[in-house]
Design a protein around this motif. Structure first.
Motif, PDB file in Angstrom:
ATOM      1  N   GLU A  21       1.274  17.216 -11.581  1.00 30.63           N
ATOM      2  CA  GLU A  21       1.757  16.308 -12.607  1.00 30.63           C
ATOM      3  C   GLU A  21       3.007  15.528 -12.197  1.00 30.63           C
ATOM      4  O   GLU A  21       3.358  14.524 -12.846  1.00 30.63           O
ATOM      5  CB  GLU A  21       2.058  17.083 -13.900  1.00 30.63           C
ATOM      6  CG  GLU A  21       3.231  18.031 -13.836  1.00 30.63           C
ATOM      7  CD  GLU A  21       2.915  19.374 -13.184  1.00 30.63           C
ATOM      8  OE1 GLU A  21       3.841  20.190 -13.044  1.00 30.63           O
ATOM      9  OE2 GLU A  21       1.728  19.600 -12.822  1.00 30.63           O
ATOM     10  N   VAL A  22       3.678  15.943 -11.104  1.00 27.40           N
ATOM     11  CA  VAL A  22       4.879  15.202 -10.693  1.00 27.40           C
ATOM     12  C   VAL A  22       4.531  13.905  -9.971  1.00 27.40           C
ATOM     13  O   VAL A  22       5.414  13.093  -9.699  1.00 27.40           O
ATOM     14  CB  VAL A  22       5.792  16.068  -9.792  1.00 27.40           C
ATOM     15  CG1 VAL A  22       6.159  17.367 -10.484  1.00 27.40           C
ATOM     16  CG2 VAL A  22       5.162  16.344  -8.428  1.00 27.40           C
ATOM     17  N   VAL A  23       3.260  13.706  -9.625  1.00 25.95           N
ATOM     18  CA  VAL A  23       2.840  12.499  -8.917  1.00 25.95           C
ATOM     19  C   VAL A  23       2.311  11.494  -9.931  1.00 25.95           C
ATOM     20  O   VAL A  23       1.396  11.787 -10.698  1.00 25.95           O
ATOM     21  CB  VAL A  23       1.745  12.801  -7.877  1.00 25.95           C
ATOM     22  CG1 VAL A  23       1.435  11.551  -7.063  1.00 25.95           C
ATOM     23  CG2 VAL A  23       2.169  13.936  -6.965  1.00 25.95           C
ATOM     24  N   GLY A  24       2.877  10.303  -9.932  1.00 26.84           N
ATOM     25  CA  GLY A  24       2.426   9.256 -10.834  1.00 26.84           C
ATOM     26  C   GLY A  24       2.432   7.907 -10.142  1.00 26.84           C
ATOM     27  O   GLY A  24       3.092   7.719  -9.110  1.00 26.84           O
ATOM     28  N   VAL A  25       1.697   6.961 -10.689  1.00 27.19           N
ATOM     29  CA  VAL A  25       1.607   5.629 -10.105  1.00 27.19           C
ATOM     30  C   VAL A  25       2.756   4.766 -10.639  1.00 27.19           C
ATOM     31  O   VAL A  25       2.996   4.725 -11.851  1.00 27.19           O
ATOM     32  CB  VAL A  25       0.254   4.969 -10.428  1.00 27.19           C
ATOM     33  CG1 VAL A  25       0.187   3.567  -9.838  1.00 27.19           C
ATOM     34  CG2 VAL A  25      -0.881   5.827  -9.865  1.00 27.19           C
ATOM     35  N   ALA A  26       3.454   4.101  -9.715  1.00 28.37           N
ATOM     36  CA  ALA A  26       4.597   3.268 -10.080  1.00 28.37           C
ATOM     37  C   ALA A  26       4.644   2.047  -9.177  1.00 28.37           C
ATOM     38  O   ALA A  26       3.974   1.980  -8.143  1.00 28.37           O
ATOM     39  CB  ALA A  26       5.893   4.073  -9.970  1.00 28.37           C
ATOM     40  N   GLU A  27       5.455   1.071  -9.578  1.00 25.35           N
ATOM     41  CA  GLU A  27       5.665  -0.136  -8.777  1.00 25.35           C
ATOM     42  C   GLU A  27       6.745   0.126  -7.737  1.00 25.35           C
ATOM     43  O   GLU A  27       7.775   0.737  -8.031  1.00 25.35           O
ATOM     44  CB  GLU A  27       6.084  -1.305  -9.675  1.00 25.35           C
ATOM     45  CG  GLU A  27       5.002  -1.765 -10.644  1.00 25.35           C
ATOM     46  CD  GLU A  27       3.883  -2.512  -9.932  1.00 25.35           C
ATOM     47  OE1 GLU A  27       4.173  -3.253  -8.977  1.00 25.35           O
ATOM     48  OE2 GLU A  27       2.715  -2.340 -10.348  1.00 25.35           O
ATOM     49  N   ASP A 311      -5.987   8.263 -10.479  1.00 25.93           N
ATOM     50  CA  ASP A 311      -6.308   9.676 -10.676  1.00 25.93           C
ATOM     51  C   ASP A 311      -5.702  10.553  -9.582  1.00 25.93           C
ATOM     52  O   ASP A 311      -6.210  11.635  -9.279  1.00 25.93           O
ATOM     53  CB  ASP A 311      -7.830   9.867 -10.703  1.00 25.93           C
ATOM     54  CG  ASP A 311      -8.484   9.108 -11.847  1.00 25.93           C
ATOM     55  OD1 ASP A 311      -7.927   9.107 -12.954  1.00 25.93           O
ATOM     56  OD2 ASP A 311      -9.541   8.491 -11.618  1.00 25.93           O
ATOM     57  N   ILE A 312      -4.602  10.093  -8.993  1.00 27.11           N
ATOM     58  CA  ILE A 312      -3.995  10.793  -7.860  1.00 27.11           C
ATOM     59  C   ILE A 312      -3.585  12.220  -8.231  1.00 27.11           C
ATOM     60  O   ILE A 312      -3.713  13.143  -7.417  1.00 27.11           O
ATOM     61  CB  ILE A 312      -2.781  10.007  -7.323  1.00 27.11           C
ATOM     62  CG1 ILE A 312      -2.242  10.636  -6.036  1.00 27.11           C
ATOM     63  CG2 ILE A 312      -1.693   9.870  -8.380  1.00 27.11           C
ATOM     64  CD1 ILE A 312      -3.143  10.475  -4.844  1.00 27.11           C
ATOM     65  N   ALA A 313      -3.121  12.449  -9.458  1.00 32.96           N
ATOM     66  CA  ALA A 313      -2.730  13.801  -9.853  1.00 32.96           C
ATOM     67  C   ALA A 313      -3.930  14.740  -9.841  1.00 32.96           C
ATOM     68  O   ALA A 313      -3.813  15.913  -9.448  1.00 32.96           O
ATOM     69  CB  ALA A 313      -2.078  13.788 -11.236  1.00 32.96           C
ATOM     70  N   GLU A 314      -5.100  14.238 -10.247  1.00 31.14           N
ATOM     71  CA  GLU A 314      -6.300  15.060 -10.219  1.00 31.14           C
ATOM     72  C   GLU A 314      -6.709  15.380  -8.784  1.00 31.14           C
ATOM     73  O   GLU A 314      -7.214  16.472  -8.497  1.00 31.14           O
ATOM     74  CB  GLU A 314      -7.444  14.361 -10.959  1.00 31.14           C
ATOM     75  CG  GLU A 314      -7.246  14.294 -12.459  1.00 31.14           C
ATOM     76  CD  GLU A 314      -7.011  15.670 -13.064  1.00 31.14           C
ATOM     77  OE1 GLU A 314      -7.788  16.591 -12.753  1.00 31.14           O
ATOM     78  OE2 GLU A 314      -6.041  15.815 -13.839  1.00 31.14           O
ATOM     79  N   VAL A 329     -10.623  12.044  -0.591  1.00 30.17           N
ATOM     80  CA  VAL A 329     -10.292  10.638  -0.346  1.00 30.17           C
ATOM     81  C   VAL A 329      -9.701  10.003  -1.601  1.00 30.17           C
ATOM     82  O   VAL A 329     -10.116  10.315  -2.721  1.00 30.17           O
ATOM     83  CB  VAL A 329     -11.537   9.866   0.120  1.00 30.17           C
ATOM     84  CG1 VAL A 329     -11.266   8.363   0.208  1.00 30.17           C
ATOM     85  CG2 VAL A 329     -12.004  10.406   1.472  1.00 30.17           C
ATOM     86  N   VAL A 330      -8.729   9.110  -1.395  1.00 32.62           N
ATOM     87  CA  VAL A 330      -8.157   8.322  -2.478  1.00 32.62           C
ATOM     88  C   VAL A 330      -8.415   6.841  -2.190  1.00 32.62           C
ATOM     89  O   VAL A 330      -8.027   6.342  -1.124  1.00 32.62           O
ATOM     90  CB  VAL A 330      -6.643   8.568  -2.620  1.00 32.62           C
ATOM     91  CG1 VAL A 330      -6.074   7.711  -3.759  1.00 32.62           C
ATOM     92  CG2 VAL A 330      -6.359  10.035  -2.873  1.00 32.62           C
ATOM     93  N   ARG A 331      -9.056   6.170  -3.123  1.00 32.01           N
ATOM     94  CA  ARG A 331      -9.249   4.720  -3.025  1.00 32.01           C
ATOM     95  C   ARG A 331      -7.997   4.035  -3.520  1.00 32.01           C
ATOM     96  O   ARG A 331      -7.577   4.233  -4.665  1.00 32.01           O
ATOM     97  CB  ARG A 331     -10.457   4.274  -3.865  1.00 32.01           C
ATOM     98  CG  ARG A 331     -11.811   4.635  -3.264  1.00 32.01           C
ATOM     99  CD  ARG A 331     -12.937   4.020  -4.080  1.00 32.01           C
ATOM    100  NE  ARG A 331     -13.009   4.642  -5.404  1.00 32.01           N
ATOM    101  CZ  ARG A 331     -13.971   5.479  -5.784  1.00 32.01           C
ATOM    102  NH1 ARG A 331     -14.933   5.800  -4.938  1.00 32.01           N
ATOM    103  NH2 ARG A 331     -13.975   5.995  -6.989  1.00 32.01           N
ATOM    104  N   ILE A 332      -7.412   3.196  -2.677  1.00 39.55           N
ATOM    105  CA  ILE A 332      -6.158   2.543  -3.026  1.00 39.55           C
ATOM    106  C   ILE A 332      -6.368   1.113  -3.493  1.00 39.55           C
ATOM    107  O   ILE A 332      -5.857   0.687  -4.518  1.00 39.55           O
ATOM    108  CB  ILE A 332      -5.179   2.551  -1.836  1.00 39.55           C
ATOM    109  CG1 ILE A 332      -4.984   3.981  -1.296  1.00 39.55           C
ATOM    110  CG2 ILE A 332      -3.856   1.922  -2.224  1.00 39.55           C
ATOM    111  CD1 ILE A 332      -4.282   4.914  -2.221  1.00 39.55           C
ATOM    112  N   ALA A 333      -7.139   0.347  -2.734  1.00 43.96           N
ATOM    113  CA  ALA A 333      -7.279  -1.080  -3.038  1.00 43.96           C
ATOM    114  C   ALA A 333      -8.065  -1.275  -4.317  1.00 43.96           C
ATOM    115  O   ALA A 333      -9.017  -0.531  -4.598  1.00 43.96           O
ATOM    116  CB  ALA A 333      -7.992  -1.781  -1.889  1.00 43.96           C
TER     117      ALA A 333
END
Length: 333
Positions: A21-27, A311-314, A329-333
């Motif tokens: 939960e400490v990972v979140g999407v930010a600018e 969904d990076i936290a998941e 794998v994490v899709r970024i684009a």
């Protein structure tokens, strides 16, 4: 330098150590490439065991203080994780000659991290190579972390027809790559994994599978029977598995605690056995070899699950289970 005009990007950011939960999407600001660097728009990366460790600060026994300067003591030194990326060159510094905007590439930033973001930079002479044309961005990202590590360690030993190789932790990102590369070199590979992964590792080239939930591969008794043991879990130090290794063989400690690292550094050869916990160099040449192996089909991606950046936290939560097969794998684009 060719510029994008883009000032900010989305990235997976952590400001403190802790659970998923400490990972979140930010600018974040888009990095500016130097004169000798590429700016790469990231399409895919992975959440690896290295990301898990940096996020949780859970490291092998005795290494808390040792790795502190690299990962941080009270707060993460690298708020954006991700060691590797597959993407497209967005811009180049004015001294760059080998790459141009539009080139599809793979990048290994390693301990500098930063690949869980829409853009990263990499030196032209750093660990960057053209993406295998037959692989998607997600597939290319999946072969990078494990393949990079596997090559660095296997290059330290002579593996060929008749070589007996045991891989402890054969179903993870590194283990699946080691199994494939060792088998392609002609070795007879014994894979240690759980029974549910037996079919997978056999399909990758393992000749024999030991289900660690029913059998202790390092149980006392028997003669030395392996030329190379590749330890990808962290529970097979020299004291436990040294007697399994033939004279002149090797123990490759992909994961090791402080005692194992000190032993490898102070006694590089114990009873004629090579013990190494650092791996060999990679560089641009190694990256080119790695992509060539993937292009030829000698190293194929193993993808367990794929998540979007949001969904990076998941993705982290699943990696925390310790049950992933190959790469997440994490899709970024």
């Amino acid at each position: 330098m060719t510029t994008t005009g883009i000032r900010t990007m989305r990235a997976a950011v952590l400001e403190r150590f802790g659970g998923p939960e400490v990972v979140g999407v930010a600018e974040r600001p888009v990095p500016v490439p130097g004169d000798d660097e590429l700016l790469v728009r990231v399409h895919a990366s992975t959440v690896s065991i290295a990301d898990h460790r940096l996020r949780t600060r859970e490291v092998p026994r005795g290494l808390g203080l040792v790795v502190g300067p690299a990962i941080g003591f009270r707060r993460p030194k690298h708020p954006v994780l991700g060691m590797e990326a597959a993407g497209v060159v967005e811009a180049v510094g004015h001294r760059v000659t080998r790459f141009a905007p539009g080139d599809e590439v793979v990048v290994m930033r390693g301990a500098r991290f930063g690949c869980h973001a829409e853009f990263v930079t990499v030196p032209e002479d750093g660990e960057v190579a053209r993406k295998p044309t037959d692989l998607s961005f997600e597939e290319a990202a999946a072969v990078l972390f494990g393949g990079h590590t596997a090559l660095r360690y296997l290059d330290l030993v002579d593996v060929g027809p008749g070589t007996e190789v045991l891989v402890n932790g054969a179903s993870g990102a590194v283990g699946t790559a080691v199994v494939q590369l060792a088998a392609r070199r002609g070795a007879r590979v014994t894979a240690v994994t759980s029974g549910r992964n037996a079919e997978l590792v056999r399909s990758l080239g393992a000749a024999h599978v030991i289900d660690y939930t029913h059998e202790d591969f390092a149980a006392p008794g028997g003669e030395p029977r392996y030329d190379v043991v590749v330890e990808c879990v962290g529970n097979a130090p020299f004291g436990r598995v040294g007697r399994l290794i033939r004279p002149g063989g090797a123990l490759l400690l992909v994961i090791s605690d402080l005692a194992g690292m000190i032993g490898a550094a102070l006694r590089p050869r114990r009873r004629g056995i090579l013990v190494n916990q650092a791996g060999g160099p990679m560089g641009a040449e190694g990256m080119t070899r790695l992509t060539a192996l993937a292009e030829a089909g000698d190293l194929r991606p193993v993808i367990d699950r794929t998540y979007d950046l949001d969904d990076i936290a998941e993705a982290h939560r699943y990696v925390d289970t310790g049950r992933k097969r190959g790469s997440v794998v994490v899709r970024i684009a």
